[in-house]
Design a protein around this motif. Structure first.
Motif, PDB file in Angstrom:
ATOM      1  N   ALA A  43     -53.986  -9.459   6.513  1.00 30.06           N
ATOM      2  CA  ALA A  43     -53.139  -9.331   7.703  1.00 30.06           C
ATOM      3  C   ALA A  43     -53.798  -8.402   8.706  1.00 30.06           C
ATOM      4  O   ALA A  43     -54.406  -7.400   8.340  1.00 30.06           O
ATOM      5  N   VAL A  44     -53.667  -8.745   9.991  1.00 26.46           N
ATOM      6  CA  VAL A  44     -54.110  -7.874  11.072  1.00 26.46           C
ATOM      7  C   VAL A  44     -52.928  -7.661  12.005  1.00 26.46           C
ATOM      8  O   VAL A  44     -52.203  -8.606  12.341  1.00 26.46           O
ATOM      9  N   VAL A  45     -52.715  -6.396  12.383  1.00 27.73           N
ATOM     10  CA  VAL A  45     -51.504  -6.027  13.122  1.00 27.73           C
ATOM     11  C   VAL A  45     -51.879  -5.132  14.303  1.00 27.73           C
ATOM     12  O   VAL A  45     -52.753  -4.259  14.182  1.00 27.73           O
ATOM     13  N   THR A  46     -51.220  -5.343  15.437  1.00 28.71           N
ATOM     14  CA  THR A  46     -51.242  -4.412  16.561  1.00 28.71           C
ATOM     15  C   THR A  46     -49.826  -3.906  16.758  1.00 28.71           C
ATOM     16  O   THR A  46     -48.887  -4.710  16.854  1.00 28.71           O
ATOM     17  N   TRP A  47     -49.673  -2.584  16.823  1.00 28.51           N
ATOM     18  CA  TRP A  47     -48.333  -1.985  16.883  1.00 28.51           C
ATOM     19  C   TRP A  47     -48.219  -1.038  18.070  1.00 28.51           C
ATOM     20  O   TRP A  47     -49.140  -0.266  18.359  1.00 28.51           O
ATOM     21  N   PHE A  48     -47.072  -1.108  18.775  1.00 28.17           N
ATOM     22  CA  PHE A  48     -46.745  -0.196  19.871  1.00 28.17           C
ATOM     23  C   PHE A  48     -45.551   0.673  19.473  1.00 28.17           C
ATOM     24  O   PHE A  48     -44.669   0.225  18.730  1.00 28.17           O
ATOM     25  N   GLY A  86     -48.504  -9.537  14.597  1.00 27.63           N
ATOM     26  CA  GLY A  86     -49.211  -9.558  13.326  1.00 27.63           C
ATOM     27  C   GLY A  86     -49.582 -10.979  12.937  1.00 27.63           C
ATOM     28  O   GLY A  86     -48.799 -11.916  13.146  1.00 27.63           O
ATOM     29  N   PHE A  87     -50.789 -11.142  12.392  1.00 23.91           N
ATOM     30  CA  PHE A  87     -51.278 -12.448  11.953  1.00 23.91           C
ATOM     31  C   PHE A  87     -51.593 -12.381  10.458  1.00 23.91           C
ATOM     32  O   PHE A  87     -52.136 -11.380   9.975  1.00 23.91           O
ATOM     33  N   LEU A  88     -51.296 -13.450   9.739  1.00 28.29           N
ATOM     34  CA  LEU A  88     -51.733 -13.619   8.361  1.00 28.29           C
ATOM     35  C   LEU A  88     -52.976 -14.499   8.355  1.00 28.29           C
ATOM     36  O   LEU A  88     -52.987 -15.571   8.970  1.00 28.29           O
TER      37      LEU A  88
END
Length: 259
Positions: free
Chosen positions: A135-140, A177-179
């Motif tokens: 998983a790749v995630v970008t969080w604010f 987020g992407f799997l």
């Protein structure tokens, strides 16, 4: 509209206490494989019924006055869920997640439009088998209006050409987020390097925004099965507590994100 600049901070907030680090290039195994036992979830969050059961559990615990740590412990025990940034999870050896790059790209109907780019790279191919989703995630840390999301990932050789996907597993005002289903050979893998982009707008008065990136790595029979992105951070659901690692970037803070 006032347009701010993006600056990388040198420390992480408590909610994301693990930063991305580059480990040794020779990967004989994976971190944490001998630290944790398997987890068989009583509640499966990949279904609507399971997600509803998790929410009901959190509601009950919160109504009883449970602390966040007690709620996290119950979710880990019953649903194999671990809050991103938990000190129990080591970063993956040989994986670097860069602080997100955030740019102003246009003004649309009087509102600034921004893009956050999250990048990762492996120094070497992990030795252990990888059968479950990464998983790749970008969080604010503040809400936004998401406009466009995309991820590119591929190998470092021609064996795994770069591919582009837009099917996010999670898209919320707080990030994306992407799997990623992995493929791996002895010398390369399809998630060896990549970038995700989230185009967004502000939702209210001008405010500072902090962006963070994360890459959740699994190996053996473990997979990331769910992503939840909210103001407090990112919660990942895993199929097992064995065979997993979490690498977090340092944060990037942007001034004057305005509606």
């Amino acid at each position: 509209m006032r347009r701010g600049t993006a600056t990388a901070l040198m420390t992480l907030a408590a909610v994301t206490a693990l930063s991305g680090t580059a480990g040794s290039p020779a990967l004989a195994g994976e971190p944490g494989a001998d630290r944790e036992e398997g987890c068989a979830p009583e509640i499966t969050v990949t279904t609507e019924a399971g997600a509803g059961e998790v929410l009901a559990l959190v509601d009950r615990l919160a109504a009883d006055g449970a602390t966040r740590a007690e709620i996290d412990a119950a979710l880990a025990d019953r649903a194999c869920m671990t809050r991103a940034g938990s000190a129990a999870l080591p970063p993956a050896d040989g994986l670097t997640v860069a602080p997100p790059d955030v740019y102003v790209i246009a003004e649309v109907d009087g509102r600034d439009r921004w893009v956050a780019i999250n990048a990762w790279r492996w120094d070497a191919v992990p030795a252990a088998p990888m059968t479950g989703d990464q998983a790749v995630v970008t969080w604010f840390d503040v809400p936004t209006t998401p406009i466009v999301k995309v991820v590119h990932h591929g190998g470092t050789t021609s064996q795994y050409p770069s591919v582009s996907r837009e099917d996010a597993a999670e898209l919320s005002p707080y990030g994306v987020g992407f799997l990623l289903p992995p493929q791996k050979s002895g010398t390369d893998m399809n998630v060896a390097t990549g970038r995700s982009a989230l185009v967004f707008e502000g939702t209210g008065p001008c405010t500072d925004l902090t962006a963070r990136g994360a890459f959740a790595h699994t190996w053996g029979a473990t997979a990331v099965t769910g992503i939840d992105i909210h103001a407090a951070g990112t919660t990942l659901t895993w199929s097992s507590t064995a065979g997993r690692a979490l690498t977090l970037s340092e944060p990037t803070t942007v001034q004057d994100v305005c509606a």
